[in-house]
Structures are given as structure tokens and as C-alpha cells.
Design an enzyme around this catalytic site. Structure first.
Site, PDB file in Angstrom:
ATOM      1  N   ASN A   1       5.724  -5.727   4.149  1.00 59.61           N
ATOM      2  CA  ASN A   1       6.160  -6.931   4.873  1.00 59.61           C
ATOM      3  C   ASN A   1       7.573  -7.378   4.499  1.00 59.61           C
ATOM      4  O   ASN A   1       8.319  -7.870   5.332  1.00 59.61           O
ATOM      5  CB  ASN A   1       5.145  -8.063   4.706  1.00 59.61           C
ATOM      6  CG  ASN A   1       4.889  -8.426   3.268  1.00 59.61           C
ATOM      7  OD1 ASN A   1       5.146  -7.634   2.358  1.00 59.61           O
ATOM      8  ND2 ASN A   1       4.381  -9.617   3.038  1.00 59.61           N
TER       9      ASN A   1
ATOM     10  N   GLU B   1       0.105  -9.541  -7.067  1.00 58.31           N
ATOM     11  CA  GLU B   1       0.456 -10.565  -6.071  1.00 58.31           C
ATOM     12  C   GLU B   1      -0.254 -10.176  -4.784  1.00 58.31           C
ATOM     13  O   GLU B   1       0.128  -9.206  -4.132  1.00 58.31           O
ATOM     14  CB  GLU B   1       1.964 -10.595  -5.830  1.00 58.31           C
ATOM     15  CG  GLU B   1       2.811 -10.859  -7.063  1.00 58.31           C
ATOM     16  CD  GLU B   1       2.666 -12.268  -7.605  1.00 58.31           C
ATOM     17  OE1 GLU B   1       2.083 -13.133  -6.912  1.00 58.31           O
ATOM     18  OE2 GLU B   1       3.115 -12.486  -8.736  1.00 58.31           O
TER      19      GLU B   1
ATOM     20  N   CYS C   1       2.763 -13.275   2.565  1.00 55.82           N
ATOM     21  CA  CYS C   1       1.570 -13.733   1.837  1.00 55.82           C
ATOM     22  C   CYS C   1       1.535 -15.261   1.756  1.00 55.82           C
ATOM     23  O   CYS C   1       0.479 -15.856   1.625  1.00 55.82           O
ATOM     24  CB  CYS C   1       1.521 -13.107   0.457  1.00 55.82           C
ATOM     25  SG  CYS C   1       3.048 -13.300  -0.469  1.00 55.82           S
TER      26      CYS C   1
HETATM   27  O1  TXE Z   1      -1.731  -3.129   2.243  1.00 54.84           O
HETATM   28  P1  TXE Z   1      -2.037  -2.333   0.944  1.00 54.84           P
HETATM   29  P2  TXE Z   1      -2.144  -2.789   3.741  1.00 54.84           P
HETATM   30  C1  TXE Z   1      -2.601  -7.874   3.107  1.00 54.84           C
HETATM   31  C2  TXE Z   1      -2.740  -8.199   4.575  1.00 54.84           C
HETATM   32  C3  TXE Z   1      -2.932  -6.870   5.177  1.00 54.84           C
HETATM   33  C4  TXE Z   1      -3.806  -6.222   4.135  1.00 54.84           C
HETATM   34  C5  TXE Z   1      -3.797  -4.731   4.141  1.00 54.84           C
HETATM   35  O2  TXE Z   1      -3.880  -8.980   4.792  1.00 54.84           O
HETATM   36  O3  TXE Z   1      -3.580  -6.927   6.418  1.00 54.84           O
HETATM   37  O4  TXE Z   1      -3.278  -6.671   2.926  1.00 54.84           O
HETATM   38  O5  TXE Z   1      -2.481  -4.246   4.230  1.00 54.84           O
HETATM   39  C6  TXE Z   1      -0.347   0.894  -1.781  1.00 54.84           C
HETATM   40  N1  TXE Z   1      -3.732   2.616  -5.222  1.00 54.84           N
HETATM   41  N2  TXE Z   1      -1.243  -7.736   2.636  1.00 54.84           N
HETATM   42  O6  TXE Z   1      -3.384  -1.957   3.811  1.00 54.84           O
HETATM   43  O7  TXE Z   1      -2.927  -1.168   1.227  1.00 54.84           O
HETATM   44  C7  TXE Z   1       0.221   1.106  -0.406  1.00 54.84           C
HETATM   45  O8  TXE Z   1       0.607   2.454  -0.236  1.00 54.84           O
HETATM   46  C8  TXE Z   1      -2.457   2.262  -5.378  1.00 54.84           C
HETATM   47  C9  TXE Z   1      -0.730  -8.829   1.880  1.00 54.84           C
HETATM   48  O9  TXE Z   1      -0.998  -2.261   4.440  1.00 54.84           O
HETATM   49  O10 TXE Z   1      -2.450  -3.306  -0.073  1.00 54.84           O
HETATM   50  C10 TXE Z   1       1.371   0.128  -0.431  1.00 54.84           C
HETATM   51  O11 TXE Z   1       2.462   0.680  -1.147  1.00 54.84           O
HETATM   52  N3  TXE Z   1      -1.684   1.831  -4.375  1.00 54.84           N
HETATM   53  C11 TXE Z   1       0.475  -8.464   1.143  1.00 54.84           C
HETATM   54  C12 TXE Z   1       0.790  -1.049  -1.210  1.00 54.84           C
HETATM   55  O12 TXE Z   1      -0.313  -0.507  -1.948  1.00 54.84           O
HETATM   56  C13 TXE Z   1      -2.234   1.726  -3.158  1.00 54.84           C
HETATM   57  C14 TXE Z   1       1.436  -7.549   1.768  1.00 54.84           C
HETATM   58  C15 TXE Z   1       0.279  -2.214  -0.362  1.00 54.84           C
HETATM   59  O13 TXE Z   1      -0.595  -1.718   0.610  1.00 54.84           O
HETATM   60  C16 TXE Z   1      -3.580   2.076  -2.927  1.00 54.84           C
HETATM   61  C17 TXE Z   1       0.781  -6.481   2.492  1.00 54.84           C
HETATM   62  C18 TXE Z   1      -4.344   2.536  -4.035  1.00 54.84           C
HETATM   63  N4  TXE Z   1      -5.634   2.880  -3.908  1.00 54.84           N
HETATM   64  C19 TXE Z   1      -0.507  -6.632   2.915  1.00 54.84           C
HETATM   65  N5  TXE Z   1      -3.852   1.863  -1.620  1.00 54.84           N
HETATM   66  C20 TXE Z   1       1.181  -9.571   0.393  1.00 54.84           C
HETATM   67  N6  TXE Z   1       0.611  -9.974  -0.739  1.00 54.84           N
HETATM   68  O14 TXE Z   1       2.217 -10.049   0.789  1.00 54.84           O
HETATM   69  C21 TXE Z   1      -2.723   1.412  -1.041  1.00 54.84           C
HETATM   70  N7  TXE Z   1      -1.738   1.336  -1.967  1.00 54.84           N
END
Ligand code: TXE
Length: 478
Positions: free
Chosen positions: A148, A246, A280
Site C-alpha cells: 500500500n 504493524e 492501515c
Molecule cells: O498482505 P500480506 P495482503 C491487510 C489488508 C489486506 C490484507 C491482505 O486488509 O486486505 O492485509 O493483504 C508478505 N511469511 N493489509 O495479502 O500477505 C507479502 O509477500 C512472510 C494491511 O496483500 O500481509 C508482503 O511482502 N511474509 C497492511 C507482506 O507479507 C509473508 C498492508 C504483506 O502481505 C507471508 C497490506 C508469509 N507467510 C495489507 N505471506 C497494513 N498494515 O497497512 C505474505 N508475506
């Protein structure tokens, strides 16, 4: 454009030779390929970081700070190209990339250069002993960042990690690799010794997970979804790593009848829809005191309808595309749920018709939903899109109960002209951060982070320096 990993000072493909496509969410067109890295790439990056770490830790603080400033200069010099890359990768408006994402990334490096220069530690004088705290680098740290605010959040972690003498292995989101790749070029041009900063592209399961599981990576700073954060914590906990998480939010905007109501309505709209609601901190639950409910709700709807949705590369666009067709489908699923739950969509809820090549983009009009109980799924689950629900409340107590009635606890925004109420409500909401009569006004020195399912730990200013270092107490008998 074929992106590469940066490992031990060299730009290299994934060891498997595999790559992944990277798409522009505004058009659906492929814009780059990135390495589809795995455990072997992570192992190589960690090995390089371990080799580089002792000499990086020995570099004087002043010199490390100068490196950070050089990186900031490099980013600033490339600012307009970086803003275009960020918009291409995320679908966010160019006005936002160029006024928020990129300037903030530059500022993060400058800020932590200053912070580390002025860092100090405690001393405790007793009658029989003198104790002082020595701050030491942790070693190799893993940084995992989301899509994001790609460069903004990556720089927020890289700068303090390097400042404290650690070596870094970063894993940016596979959905938004472009500015991370550009940061690798800037870091290299700044002359950082090889192996100090390594970046491995790839998916969460294939590249993120081995980074979290690697026994020689002693700390993980993660920003992303709550479910992923739970998985990261599960992997890291038995290895006793330092963890900063976070995670998500379902943040309330509380508008009291004594507030400057036009300012509150405008503030609520900004908080709900900045970055297509994909921050977030976004205020996706708008709670309005009943005596002014219709008036404020209607002002919010009017302001929301006036938002310009369209070509992210066009100046003046206020909402661009969501991050991906999959994410759009998830957000639209919540709109269907809201209807089932009895919600009335006051504006938005549909996709704008845009000319090619934007016709296939992941666009959604900003949506305001009324008539839902504050306890329903739409009003309590993180949607992470341009969707806000509005709810009336009768008393301060009821407002606080609704605000606290979710699993998340990241931030809140309170609008009132009554100082006592501002203090009282700020103390009563269970969040890591509260803004009063504003939203997303950031001082980089303050603690940033959430409670409950919004995460663990604090970053920002001295909190980041503390997270990215170990402390040792040294006791001298007098
Ligand atoms: O995020 P992911 P996603 C929230 C928002 C969104 C939901 C899912 O609600 O709809 O999360 O988003 C890495 N081990 N936020 O699926 O998967 C991934 O490659 C280690 C809130 O796109 O959490 C990326 O680099 N790493 C948020 C990072 O984690 C892993 C911002 C974030 O991806 C992993 C984004 C694993 N097993 C989404 N799986 C905020 N706090 O602002 C994925 N990743």
C-alpha cells in the site's frame, strides 16, 4: 523491465531462474518481471549480510548517518521518476505518490540520520556501582513490507535498521516491486558496502517465510495483514526473535456535535478514502453524534461524491485503482455482504466507466454505507478499500463502546471542540494512536503502532532505534 535481487552488492536473478509478472492495476497490463525467489536466495542474502555485519557495525555513527543522507539525496534526485513508478505499480494517484510517498521516503532517511546522531543511552549512578547501557546492533534483520505504501514503509524500516549498525535482508511485496528495485540502485550508487543492504523479491510463502524462519535473522519487522502477521509470529516465536508487527486496522472517526462540523466531515472523507482506503490508519467507521447525524452524514456523502476517480497518472485525480483485481473482488464481496446485512449504499458501490486502457483497471467509486449495526461484519472487519460505514451514537460512552467493539486497535480520530472531552475520549479508546481534530498528521519522533490485533511493538524515532538494537547493561563496582 526485468528486476533483480540485490545480494552481496550484485544484481542477480532468482537461483531457480523463475520470475513473476508485475502488473499495473490501473490497466491490468504487465509492466515488469521480478525474481520468484526462494529459500536458496534468502540463504545467500543472509550469508552476505552476516559477512558484512561486523565491519558495518564498526563504522562510526557519523559515517553511517552520512550514508543515510546520501541515500536520501539519491532518492530526492530521482523523485519524479520514483513517483511515476509508485503510481504505475500501485494505481495510486500521482499527486499522492509525489507529495506523500516519495517525499516521506526521503524524509525517513534524513530523519533517522539525525535521530541516530542524537541518540543517547541511560546511566544509573548508585553508591556502590555505576551502570550504563550499551546499545549494540542486533546483527542481521529481516524487513517485510506491503503494497500500500511500498517505498514509504520500506524506507521507514531500512533507515533505522542501517543506522543502528545492522545488515538488512528486505522482502518487499511481490505486488509492488518497482520502487524497491529503484532503492537498490540508489543504495548501490550511495556506495554502501556490499552485503549491508540486500533485497530479495518474491512471494510471501516462498521468500518471506524462509526469511522469518532463518535462524540467523535475529529480528523481523513486518507490516502487512493481521492473518499474515499471526503466521509470522508463529514462525518467529520459537526462535525468540525480536518482532515488530504493524498490522491491520478498523479505525473509528468519532464526530461530536460540538466539532467544527464541515472540517470534521472533510477530515472523515480524507481519512476514509486516502490511497483508495488502503492505509492501515484509514478511518473506515465514521461515528456521528445523533443530534447532528443527518447533517454530517449528508456532508460526507456530498464530499465523497465530489472525489475525482480516474487515471492515476493524471494530475487532479484523487482516487486511482485498487491494488489488484483480486483485492477489488474482495472489497466488492464486502459490498454484497453489506447489502445482505441491511446496509443502504448512499454513494459509490459501483465501478466508474473509464476509457481504454483504464477500462480493465481495478477501480471502485468511494462508497458510504448507512443503516448497519456497528457490530455487523461489514462494520467490524478490515475491508482495506474505499468503503466507509456511518453510525449514530447518543452519548460519549456509547461512542467509546462502538469504537472499542472491534478486534483491531490501531488509531482513532476524534473531532470535538471540547478539550476535556478530547482528553477523556482519547484516554478511553483502545488504540495505539489518537488524532484530535485531524488525521494522519505525523511527527516521526512519536511511537507508531497498535494494540489488540493491530500488532505488537512501536516504531518511530527512539522506538525504532530501540527495536533495531540490543541493549546491554554494564555494571561497574565503585
Ligand atoms: O498482505 P500480506 P495482503 C491487510 C489488508 C489486506 C490484507 C491482505 O486488509 O486486505 O492485509 O493483504 C508478505 N511469511 N493489509 O495479502 O500477505 C507479502 O509477500 C512472510 C494491511 O496483500 O500481509 C508482503 O511482502 N511474509 C497492511 C507482506 O507479507 C509473508 C498492508 C504483506 O502481505 C507471508 C497490506 C508469509 N507467510 C495489507 N505471506 C497494513 N498494515 O497497512 C505474505 N508475506
Amino acid at each position: 523491465m526485468a528486476l533483480a535481487n540485490l545480494i552481496d552488492g550484485a544484481f542477480v536473478p532468482a537461483r531457480s531462474g523463475r520470475s513473476l509478472p508485475d502488473y499495473d492495476p490501473a490497466t491490468g497490463l504487465q509492466v515488469a518481471t521480478l525474481p520468484d525467489s526462494g529459500a536458496a536466495d534468502i540463504d545467500a542474502a543472509v550469508a552476505a549480510a552476516l559477512r558484512a555485519q561486523p565491519s558495518w557495525a564498526a563504522v562510526a555513527i557519523e559515517e553511517r548517518a552520512t550514508f543515510l543522507e546520501r541515500i536520501a539525496d539519491g532518492l530526492a534526485a530521482a523523485a519524479s521518476a520514483l513517483a511515476r513508478l509508485e503510481t504505475l505499480d500501485t494505481g495510486k494517484p500521482i499527486d499522492l505518490s509525489s507529495t506523500l510517498d516519495v517525499p516521506r521516503a526521503v524524509r525517513n532517511f534524513r530523519f533517522f540520520a539525525g535521530q541516530v546522531r542524537h541518540d543517547r543511552t541511560d546511566a544509573h549512578h548508585g553508591s556502590d556501582s555505576l551502570n550504563y547501557t550499551l546499545r549494540t546492533p542486533i546483527g542481521v534483520v529481516g524487513l517485510i513490507t506491503p503494497w500500500n505504501l511500498p517505498l514509504y514503509l520500506l524506507s521507514w524500516k531500512v533507515a533505522p535498521a542501517l543506522a543502528m549498525g545492522n545488515c538488512v535482508v528486505a522482502k518487499p511485496s511481490e505486488l509492488t516491486p518497482l520502487t524497491a528495485a529503484a532503492l537498490c540502485e540508489v543504495v548501490t550508487a550511495a556506495g554502501l558496502p556490499k552485503g549491508v543492504f540486500n533485497l530479495v523479491h518474491g512471494t510471501g510463502p516462498a521468500a518471506g517465510e524462509p526469511l522469518v524462519a532463518h535462524p540467523q535473522v535475529r529480528a523481523i519487522s513486518f507490516t502487512g495483514g493481521t492473518a499474515t502477521g499471526a503466521r509470522v509470529a508463529t514462525t518467529a516465536a520459537p526462535l525468540f526473535k525480536k518482532l515488530s508487527l504493524e498490522l491491520g486496522g478498523k479505525n473509528p472517526t468519532l464526530i461530536f456535535a460540538d466539532a467544527d462540523l464541515p472540517a470534521a466531515a472533510a477530515g472523515a472523507v480524507r481519512a476514509a478514502f486516502l490511497n483508495q482506503g488502503q492505509v492501515c490508519l484509514c478511518g473506515s467507521r465514521i461515528l456521528i453524534e445523533r443530534s447532528v447525524y443527518e447533517q454530517v452524514r449528508d456532508a460526507i456523502v456530498t464530499d465523497t461524491k465530489a472525489l475525482v476517480v480516474g487515471d492515476p497518472m493524471q494530475q487532479g485525480t484523487q482516487l486511482g485503482a485498487l491494488i489488484s483485481p483480486d483485492h477489488l473482488a474482495k472489497v466488492q464481496g464486502y459490498l454484497a455482504l453489506a447489502r445482505q446485512e441491511g446496509g443502504a449504499i448512499l454513494c459509490g458501490g459501483d465501478r466508474p466507466s473509464l476509457p481504454p486502457p483504464l477500462a480493465g483497471g481495478a477501480f471502485l467509486r468511494p462508497t458510504v454505507i448507512d443503516g448497519l449495526p456497528p457490530t455487523c461484519r461489514t462494520a467490524t472487519e478490515e475491508i482495506f478499500g474505499p468503503v466507509a460505514t456511518v453510525h449514530p451514537f447518543a452519548t460519549d460512552q456509547e461512542a467509546i463502546e462502538i469504537a472499542n467493539g472491534v478486534r483491531y486497535g490501531l488509531s482513532a480520530s476524534v473531532w470535538t471542540s471540547n478539550l476535556a472531552r478530547a482528553h477523556r475520549v482519547s484516554a478511553a479508546v483502545h488504540t495505539g494512536m489518537v488524532w484530535v481534530n485531524t488525521w494522519l498528521l505525523r511527527d516521526l519522533r512519536v511511537p507508531f503502532g497498535g494494540v489488540k490485533d493491530s500488532g505488537l511493538g512501536r516504531e518511530g524515532g527512539p522506538h525504532s532505534l530501540e527495536f533495531f538494537s540490543d541493549t546491554r547493561n554494564i555494571c561497574i563496582k565503585l
